[in-house]
Each structure stands twice: as C-alpha cells, then as structure tokens.
Write a protein that holds these residues in place. Sequence first.
Motif, PDB file in Angstrom:
ATOM      1  N   GLY A 199       0.807  -1.211   0.000  1.00  0.00           N
ATOM      2  CA  GLY A 199       0.000   0.000   0.000  1.00  0.00           C
ATOM      3  C   GLY A 199       0.840   1.260   0.000  1.00  0.00           C
ATOM      4  N   GLY A 200       2.126   1.136  -0.433  1.00  0.00           N
ATOM      5  CA  GLY A 200       3.031   2.277  -0.403  1.00  0.00           C
ATOM      6  C   GLY A 200       3.745   2.340   0.933  1.00  0.00           C
ATOM      7  N   GLY A 201       4.841   3.114   1.018  1.00  0.00           N
ATOM      8  CA  GLY A 201       5.606   3.217   2.256  1.00  0.00           C
ATOM      9  C   GLY A 201       6.490   2.000   2.458  1.00  0.00           C
TER      10      GLY A 201
ATOM     11  N   SER C  17      -8.489  -6.334  -6.082  1.00  0.00           N
ATOM     12  CA  SER C  17      -8.955  -6.793  -4.764  1.00  0.00           C
ATOM     13  C   SER C  17      -7.831  -7.504  -4.017  1.00  0.00           C
ATOM     14  CB  SER C  17     -10.188  -7.706  -4.901  1.00  0.00           C
ATOM     15  OG  SER C  17      -9.804  -9.016  -5.262  1.00  0.00           O
ATOM     16  N   GLY C  18      -7.001  -8.246  -4.749  1.00  0.00           N
ATOM     17  CA  GLY C  18      -5.865  -8.940  -4.134  1.00  0.00           C
ATOM     18  C   GLY C  18      -4.829  -7.958  -3.608  1.00  0.00           C
ATOM     19  N   SER C  19      -4.504  -6.938  -4.415  1.00  0.00           N
ATOM     20  CA  SER C  19      -3.507  -5.966  -3.977  1.00  0.00           C
ATOM     21  C   SER C  19      -4.008  -5.150  -2.793  1.00  0.00           C
ATOM     22  CB  SER C  19      -3.137  -5.029  -5.141  1.00  0.00           C
ATOM     23  OG  SER C  19      -2.392  -5.739  -6.108  1.00  0.00           O
ATOM     24  N   LEU C  20      -5.314  -4.854  -2.785  1.00  0.00           N
ATOM     25  CA  LEU C  20      -5.869  -4.115  -1.646  1.00  0.00           C
ATOM     26  C   LEU C  20      -5.806  -4.955  -0.370  1.00  0.00           C
ATOM     27  CD1 LEU C  20      -8.954  -2.391  -3.328  1.00  0.00           C
ATOM     28  CD2 LEU C  20      -6.975  -1.241  -2.321  1.00  0.00           C
ATOM     29  N   LEU C  21      -6.062  -6.260  -0.494  1.00  0.00           N
ATOM     30  CA  LEU C  21      -5.954  -7.126   0.681  1.00  0.00           C
ATOM     31  C   LEU C  21      -4.496  -7.211   1.135  1.00  0.00           C
ATOM     32  CD1 LEU C  21      -7.329  -8.949   2.743  1.00  0.00           C
ATOM     33  CD2 LEU C  21      -6.993 -10.868   1.179  1.00  0.00           C
ATOM     34  N   ALA C  22      -3.562  -7.275   0.161  1.00  0.00           N
ATOM     35  CA  ALA C  22      -2.136  -7.304   0.492  1.00  0.00           C
ATOM     36  C   ALA C  22      -1.740  -6.044   1.259  1.00  0.00           C
ATOM     37  CB  ALA C  22      -1.298  -7.441  -0.778  1.00  0.00           C
ATOM     38  N   ALA C  23      -2.287  -4.903   0.836  1.00  0.00           N
ATOM     39  CA  ALA C  23      -1.982  -3.643   1.522  1.00  0.00           C
ATOM     40  C   ALA C  23      -2.522  -3.673   2.946  1.00  0.00           C
ATOM     41  CB  ALA C  23      -2.573  -2.467   0.753  1.00  0.00           C
ATOM     42  N   ARG C  24      -3.746  -4.174   3.101  1.00  0.00           N
ATOM     43  CA  ARG C  24      -4.359  -4.223   4.428  1.00  0.00           C
ATOM     44  C   ARG C  24      -3.568  -5.143   5.358  1.00  0.00           C
ATOM     45  NH1 ARG C  24     -10.113  -6.923   4.935  1.00  0.00           N
ATOM     46  NH2 ARG C  24     -10.819  -5.260   3.558  1.00  0.00           N
ATOM     47  N   LYS C  25      -3.030  -6.263   4.787  1.00  0.00           N
ATOM     48  CA  LYS C  25      -2.278  -7.220   5.594  1.00  0.00           C
ATOM     49  C   LYS C  25      -0.811  -6.814   5.742  1.00  0.00           C
ATOM     50  CE  LYS C  25      -3.835 -11.093   6.309  1.00  0.00           C
ATOM     51  NZ  LYS C  25      -4.642 -11.734   7.379  1.00  0.00           N
ATOM     52  N   LYS C  26      -0.435  -5.660   5.210  1.00  0.00           N
ATOM     53  CA  LYS C  26       0.936  -5.134   5.288  1.00  0.00           C
ATOM     54  C   LYS C  26       1.964  -6.041   4.610  1.00  0.00           C
ATOM     55  CE  LYS C  26       0.154  -1.940   9.012  1.00  0.00           C
ATOM     56  NZ  LYS C  26      -0.729  -1.220   8.041  1.00  0.00           N
ATOM     57  N   PHE C  27       1.560  -6.697   3.504  1.00  0.00           N
ATOM     58  CA  PHE C  27       2.522  -7.427   2.679  1.00  0.00           C
ATOM     59  C   PHE C  27       3.312  -6.395   1.875  1.00  0.00           C
ATOM     60  CE2 PHE C  27      -0.653 -11.205   2.205  1.00  0.00           C
ATOM     61  CZ  PHE C  27      -0.447 -11.533   3.528  1.00  0.00           C
ATOM     62  N   ASP C  28       4.418  -6.822   1.228  1.00  0.00           N
ATOM     63  CA  ASP C  28       5.164  -5.882   0.394  1.00  0.00           C
ATOM     64  C   ASP C  28       4.673  -5.957  -1.058  1.00  0.00           C
ATOM     65  OD1 ASP C  28       6.404  -8.082  -0.805  1.00  0.00           O
ATOM     66  OD2 ASP C  28       8.145  -7.982   0.508  1.00  0.00           O
ATOM     67  N   VAL C  29       5.283  -5.166  -1.936  1.00  0.00           N
ATOM     68  CA  VAL C  29       4.770  -5.099  -3.318  1.00  0.00           C
ATOM     69  C   VAL C  29       4.900  -6.426  -4.054  1.00  0.00           C
ATOM     70  CG1 VAL C  29       4.913  -2.623  -3.794  1.00  0.00           C
ATOM     71  CG2 VAL C  29       6.948  -4.065  -4.113  1.00  0.00           C
ATOM     72  N   VAL C  30       5.932  -7.209  -3.725  1.00  0.00           N
ATOM     73  CA  VAL C  30       6.055  -8.508  -4.389  1.00  0.00           C
ATOM     74  C   VAL C  30       4.913  -9.434  -3.937  1.00  0.00           C
ATOM     75  CG1 VAL C  30       7.521 -10.495  -4.792  1.00  0.00           C
ATOM     76  CG2 VAL C  30       8.550  -8.238  -4.547  1.00  0.00           C
ATOM     77  N   MET C  72       0.613  -1.755  -9.139  1.00  0.00           N
ATOM     78  CA  MET C  72       1.077  -0.361  -9.244  1.00  0.00           C
ATOM     79  C   MET C  72       0.021   0.620  -8.742  1.00  0.00           C
ATOM     80  SD  MET C  72       3.435  -0.018 -12.621  1.00  0.00           S
ATOM     81  CE  MET C  72       2.135  -0.505 -13.753  1.00  0.00           C
ATOM     82  N   LEU C  73      -1.241   0.389  -9.119  1.00  0.00           N
ATOM     83  CA  LEU C  73      -2.307   1.306  -8.695  1.00  0.00           C
ATOM     84  C   LEU C  73      -2.432   1.364  -7.180  1.00  0.00           C
ATOM     85  CD1 LEU C  73      -5.183   0.586 -11.254  1.00  0.00           C
ATOM     86  CD2 LEU C  73      -3.810   2.669 -11.027  1.00  0.00           C
ATOM     87  N   VAL C  74      -2.249   0.205  -6.527  1.00  0.00           N
ATOM     88  CA  VAL C  74      -2.388   0.171  -5.069  1.00  0.00           C
ATOM     89  C   VAL C  74      -1.125   0.699  -4.390  1.00  0.00           C
ATOM     90  CG1 VAL C  74      -2.693  -1.357  -3.068  1.00  0.00           C
ATOM     91  CG2 VAL C  74      -4.123  -1.655  -5.100  1.00  0.00           C
ATOM     92  N   ALA C  75       0.054   0.394  -4.969  1.00  0.00           N
ATOM     93  CA  ALA C  75       1.314   0.854  -4.359  1.00  0.00           C
ATOM     94  C   ALA C  75       1.434   2.379  -4.429  1.00  0.00           C
ATOM     95  CB  ALA C  75       2.509   0.195  -5.050  1.00  0.00           C
ATOM     96  N   THR C  76       0.872   2.970  -5.482  1.00  0.00           N
ATOM     97  CA  THR C  76       0.917   4.428  -5.620  1.00  0.00           C
ATOM     98  C   THR C  76      -0.294   5.091  -4.957  1.00  0.00           C
ATOM     99  OG1 THR C  76      -0.187   4.205  -7.753  1.00  0.00           O
ATOM    100  CG2 THR C  76       2.212   4.349  -7.797  1.00  0.00           C
ATOM    101  N   ARG C  77      -1.106   4.283  -4.296  1.00  0.00           N
ATOM    102  CA  ARG C  77      -2.304   4.756  -3.583  1.00  0.00           C
ATOM    103  C   ARG C  77      -3.318   5.449  -4.485  1.00  0.00           C
ATOM    104  NH1 ARG C  77      -0.105   6.264   2.506  1.00  0.00           N
ATOM    105  NH2 ARG C  77       1.663   4.879   2.395  1.00  0.00           N
ATOM    106  N   LEU C  78      -3.270   5.168  -5.806  1.00  0.00           N
ATOM    107  CA  LEU C  78      -4.326   5.677  -6.684  1.00  0.00           C
ATOM    108  C   LEU C  78      -5.637   4.966  -6.354  1.00  0.00           C
ATOM    109  CD1 LEU C  78      -2.419   6.001 -10.065  1.00  0.00           C
ATOM    110  CD2 LEU C  78      -3.422   7.840  -8.681  1.00  0.00           C
ATOM    111  N   VAL C  79      -5.524   3.699  -5.934  1.00  0.00           N
ATOM    112  CA  VAL C  79      -6.683   2.982  -5.401  1.00  0.00           C
ATOM    113  C   VAL C  79      -6.321   2.587  -3.983  1.00  0.00           C
ATOM    114  CG1 VAL C  79      -8.193   0.981  -5.620  1.00  0.00           C
ATOM    115  CG2 VAL C  79      -7.237   2.036  -7.669  1.00  0.00           C
ATOM    116  N   ARG C  80      -7.166   2.945  -3.032  1.00  0.00           N
ATOM    117  CA  ARG C  80      -6.852   2.522  -1.667  1.00  0.00           C
ATOM    118  C   ARG C  80      -8.126   2.418  -0.842  1.00  0.00           C
ATOM    119  NH1 ARG C  80      -4.500   7.781   1.485  1.00  0.00           N
ATOM    120  NH2 ARG C  80      -5.613   9.362   0.297  1.00  0.00           N
TER     121      ARG C  80
END
Lengths: 209, 209, 209
Positions: A199-201, C17-30, C72-80
Amino acid sequence: MSMLILDLLGTFFFAVSGSLLAARKKFDVVGSLLLASLVGLGGGVSRDVIIGQVPNAFLQPVYLVPPLLATMLVATRLVRETRVRRPLLLFDAAGLALFCIVGTITAHQAGLHAVSAALLGLTTAVGGGVMRDVVANEVPQVFNPRGVYAIPAMLGSSLTVLTLELGWFGVVAGCLIAVFVFVLRVLSIRLEWHVPLAGGGTIRNDDSR
Amino acid sequence: MSMLILDLLGTFFFAVSGSLLAARKKFDVVGSLLLASLVGLGGGVSRDVIIGQVPNAFLQPVYLVPPLLATMLVATRLVRETRVRRPLLLFDAAGLALFCIVGTITAHQAGLHAVSAALLGLTTAVGGGVMRDVVANEVPQVFNPRGVYAIPAMLGSSLTVLTLELGWFGVVAGCLIAVFVFVLRVLSIRLEWHVPLAGGGTIRNDDSR
Amino acid sequence: MSMLILDLLGTFFFAVSGSLLAARKKFDVVGSLLLASLVGLGGGVSRDVIIGQVPNAFLQPVYLVPPLLATMLVATRLVRETRVRRPLLLFDAAGLALFCIVGTITAHQAGLHAVSAALLGLTTAVGGGVMRDVVANEVPQVFNPRGVYAIPAMLGSSLTVLTLELGWFGVVAGCLIAVFVFVLRVLSIRLEWHVPLAGGGTIRNDDSR
C-alpha cells in the motif's frame, strides 16, 4: 538423470522445512510426513498438472524417499530448530533455489515459451511453500515483508530460461544459479532487506514483528 | 455401478462433515453448500485432475445431490453437533473409509502401479478434509495429534491395492476394509491413541487441547 | 477476441482486490503482485486444468499485465481502502460478475453440458477469491453471512448457460448479466441481505461482526 537428482534434492530440502514446521506446530510424525510430502511434492505436482502431465511424484515411488528421510531426521532431532538457529529458513531457501531451476527446465522441455517457462518455474518454487504454510494455518513466508522471497526465485527462473535459450545451460550454469538464489535469499533475511509495502511506504527496521 | 454408489455415499458423508463445520463457524446455508461440495468433491476432483481425466463431479450432475442433501439435513437440524456427541468426526471417518477405497480403485483402473494407486487413494481420502479445514481457517484434522487419521486411510488404501493385485477385491473385501478403516479411526479418537510427535517425544493424555 | 478482453478485465478487477488485501495485511509489493496474480488467475487456471487444457494464463504473457497494473495502482495509492469506502468489495464484485460469465462460456465451448458448464463458471468466479483469502489467512468472503456472494454468481452462470443454449448470448446479453450480478452483489452488502444460517436460524442485523 541429473535432473532427477536435482529434483529429489530440492524435494528433500523443502521436506525438511515441512517437518520442522510440523515440529514447531506440535503435529505428530504422520502429520510431519504429510506436511513434508506436501511442501516437497506440491509445487512439482501443480506444475505437472498445469502442463498436462501425470505428476512424476505419483509415477515414481522414489519421490517418497525425501519426505520419509526428512521426517526421520526431524523426529530423531538430528535436525531441529532452536531460538538462535533457523534451519527451517535455510532448508526452505535451498529448496527454493533448486526448484526454480528444475521447474523452469521442465516447463521449457514441455514446449512452453520463455516467459511462461520462467513463470511456471516460479510457481513450482513458491507453490510448495505456500501450501505448507496454508495448511499449517500460517501466513505464507512468501508474504513476509522481512527479507525477499519471490525475487530470488524470479531471478533464478529468468536466468535459467535465458541460459537455456542461449544454449549455455549446463551443470556449471545450474550450480551458479542455485548458489546465487540461495545466497540472495539468505542474505535478505540476515540483512533484513525489504521492498516497499503493497500500500506504499516501507517498514522500518526497528519494527517489532 | 456399485463404484458410483460408493463414491456418492462417501461424498455424502464428507459433505455432512462440511455442513456441520459450516454450522459451527456460523456460515450461511450457501456457504454450507459450498463447503459440503468442497469436502465431498475436492478429493476426487484432485485425483481425477492428477490422472488426467475430466473430473466425474463436473461431468455427472448427480454428484451435486449429496452436498444438497447434507446442507438440508444440517439446516433443518436433523443432524447437528452437541457438546457431548461429535457427528462431524463420525461422518468424516465414514467418508475417509469409503474414499480411500474408491480413490485407490480409480487410480488402479487408470493404470497407475500399486504404490502410486495407494498413494493417490490416500490423497483422495485426505484431500477433501484438508480443503474443508483450510478454507474454514482451521488447522486440518489430519494434523491433530489426538487420534490417528492418515494411518487408517493408508492401511485402507494399501489393503485395497493388495486385494486388487491378488484378484481378491469384491463387495465383501470392500465392505471389510471400509469397516476396518472406520472402526480404527473412531477407536483412535475414543481411546486417544497417538503416535510420536514430529519433533520427537509424545503428548501426554492429560494435556489440555 | 472480446472474450479475451472480458477475461483480462475480470482478471484486473480481481487483481485489484488482491492488492488491496495485500496492503491491508501489510505485505510488500512482491506479495501484492503474487496475491493479485493468484486471485486474478487462480480461478481460470483451476477451470482450465479441470477441463484438461493448458491454462491460458501460462500460455499468453498478456495475462500478467492486469496483476502488474493492479499492484502499481495500489502501491501508488491511486486505489486505496479507507474506513468509509470499501473498494476491495467493489472490485471483487466486478471480478465475480465477469468471471461467472467467462468461466461458463469457456466450459460450454469445451463441450461440457449445461449444468456442468454453469457449475464450472461458478467455480471460476468463486475460486480465485477463495484462494486469495485462504493464503492471506482469512476466512473466505464467500462464507461471510453478511451479504450474498455465491448466489449472484450462480444466477449469472445459469443465465449465461441458458442464453447460450437458446442462442441468445451476445454482447448485450453478456453486459446485462454482468451488471445484474454486480448490482445484486453490491446491493446485498449495502442492504445486509442474508440467507438462513448453515445450522438453521438467521443472524440479526444488529449483530456485531
């Protein structure tokens, strides 16, 4: 022939990681054998099913030897985890290093083109470990932001397919790639490398986890 | 024909175990139907995919009847869990007993040799239950060190393949093996049998769990 | 051609939806890329393996574009995700709507009869999301008794197979079915629809969860 040896060796390394996890979760020896088999054979079975072959693991009973051996080594405490040493991570890294190569070669031989072969190699390498962690009800190691896991496997698969396409692949190239993947993975844990968060950071190195 | 009946019966027993788990986890009836289908059909679908056949469960809609029936029985509380009785474990044991036989026969008919057929029979028997527990976010029953789970299935698969190879397999042999596996599994829970732990040592019977 | 576009679009929605869940779970971009790939491609790979085809996702590298884009969209917080808005559920609903159609058509084209095609369409639609939640160590959304998840997909698969059999399927019918499934799913979350519980009874709308 040497492919079979590499495959059995990779299966063994992964199998030990499975038995060590079974020991940590207080499963019994039968659970240890099943978890060792799942992590050692799961990635390869998935790969073979995807390319439409009956999996080697079900055709050649010799594939049952590595999980049996791993279960015995852990049950007799010849290999065990302590607070300071983490053999689980080392065996897992060794399995990862061999499987990204074996998986890529198998897919390449089955006629998949370069990108697909590398992708399937990555799937083979990462798949067994994900199954191990999922059935043991843990968040898979591949998602742990401490250290890099999939990146060494991606590089290993890519290098394998590159050398295969260029006709340079052989015992020497294979060994170099395996050592490279293994060292990269182990270094990333020791030095706590990390990539940006989903999610960035980034995480800070002093975060507890 | 009798294979189809055995398979549907095993599917039904496993399906009830899935619906009972869905009830315990407070899923709704649709979740119950999906979990019942997963546990009832998951093992067989994996087996068919591994031997390279289109799974029966997707070819013959009659395979949807057992999960539907199981969902209805649990939703109407005709079958339910209480603190003292554990029908989930009994239905699971019955599914295990039938599936280790059906799975082994199917693999044997597909031309796999004896060891592989037994292994695939074990995979069929254990696979559905592992999927049930994994998607419901529980540690799979097969890893619970109280009672033995995989051993009865291993013995059942081995006996099936042995009697098949010797030409002794038939309705009587099949029934005897199924009863043997079921009784062994249920006894192991009642009497709290256990095998050594993965990391050496044993659990004590007075451990809380 | 239009099938490929629909499939890639569905893959993209699920991947987000997968990348958003990854962000919520504090996974990294890989981890985000892997989870996005798993949810986006997992259902279709399972479907192709079941009908005995080498999965498209491994044959056509273009299938890697949607997960990359989503990451990329989730890592750049364009979708969050925020506390008030739940894009994860919306993207998941959009993926569900497209995949129940694409999955059913693929199975129908492979020669499965109507009921099996609808069943495999449902498996395709629901499968990826279950894998996403399972590897992230969450109880799958399909089992959440708040809102209905599988029912819109079942209806979508059934309508698709019905219009295919009647020869009415086309761009218009496809769009109408997709919108219907999406709206039904989203409404069910907003209005907190629910069906009876697996063990009988219902949840009350004021239950905390």
